[in-house]
Design a protein around this motif. Structure first.
Motif, PDB file in Angstrom:
ATOM      1  N   CYS A  44     -16.350   2.631  55.560  1.00  0.00           N
ATOM      2  CA  CYS A  44     -15.776   3.751  56.299  1.00  0.00           C
ATOM      3  C   CYS A  44     -14.777   4.481  55.436  1.00  0.00           C
ATOM      4  CB  CYS A  44     -15.127   3.283  57.583  1.00  0.00           C
ATOM      5  SG  CYS A  44     -14.023   1.888  57.453  1.00  0.00           S
ATOM      6  N   GLU A  71     -15.679  -1.809  55.972  1.00  0.00           N
ATOM      7  CA  GLU A  71     -15.249  -1.917  57.361  1.00  0.00           C
ATOM      8  C   GLU A  71     -15.037  -3.394  57.699  1.00  0.00           C
ATOM      9  OE1 GLU A  71     -16.558  -0.245  61.667  1.00  0.00           O
ATOM     10  OE2 GLU A  71     -17.990  -1.447  60.570  1.00  0.00           O
ATOM     11  N   ASP A  77     -26.872   2.178  53.640  1.00  0.00           N
ATOM     12  CA  ASP A  77     -27.081   3.613  53.873  1.00  0.00           C
ATOM     13  C   ASP A  77     -26.611   4.494  52.715  1.00  0.00           C
ATOM     14  OD1 ASP A  77     -28.269   3.185  56.270  1.00  0.00           O
ATOM     15  OD2 ASP A  77     -26.579   3.833  57.494  1.00  0.00           O
ATOM     16  N   GLY A 117     -23.496   2.887  57.669  1.00  0.00           N
ATOM     17  CA  GLY A 117     -24.131   1.588  57.853  1.00  0.00           C
ATOM     18  C   GLY A 117     -24.420   0.895  56.533  1.00  0.00           C
ATOM     19  N   VAL A 164     -18.169   5.905  59.862  1.00  0.00           N
ATOM     20  CA  VAL A 164     -18.667   4.648  59.304  1.00  0.00           C
ATOM     21  C   VAL A 164     -20.095   4.858  58.815  1.00  0.00           C
ATOM     22  CG1 VAL A 164     -19.241   2.246  59.821  1.00  0.00           C
ATOM     23  CG2 VAL A 164     -17.229   3.298  60.874  1.00  0.00           C
ATOM     24  N   ARG A 204     -21.056  -2.406  56.156  1.00  0.00           N
ATOM     25  CA  ARG A 204     -20.626  -1.084  56.583  1.00  0.00           C
ATOM     26  C   ARG A 204     -19.379  -0.646  55.832  1.00  0.00           C
ATOM     27  NH1 ARG A 204     -22.091   0.160  62.280  1.00  0.00           N
ATOM     28  NH2 ARG A 204     -19.915   0.695  62.603  1.00  0.00           N
TER      29      ARG A 204
END
Length: 89
Positions: A89, A38, A66, A63, A61, A87
């Protein structure tokens, strides 16, 4: 299909253009899930192509830290997974 281009802006731009072309030319239904960083400050061109596509059905998205990728040389590496600190996406 899953698409995870190398995180190099030029490659991701070409990937977005190519997928858009494939989808426009296809007479068959196709689905792609695309994983890209992102990077929106400034907004990367691949984001502009993907987000303006008439074929985009869902966008979300994840994080930083994650999710992770399995490293390509996991058979010789001490680490099997690589977490992305930014991040995606």
């Amino acid at each position: 299909y899953e698409v995870g281009p190398p995180y190099v802006t030029g490659v991701m731009d070409q990937t977005a253009d190519h997928l858009e072309s494939v989808l426009q030319k296809s007479a068959e239904p196709l689905s792609f899930i695309i994983f890209v960083p992102e990077w929106k400050a400034p907004i990367a061109r691949y984001h502009q192509v993907i987000e303006s596509s008439e074929f985009l059905k869902l966008s979300f998205v994840m994080g930083g830290n994650d999710h992770a990728y399995i490293v390509g040389d996991q058979h010789t590496s001490d680490t099997r997974y690589v977490k992305l600190p930014f991040r995606t996406c």
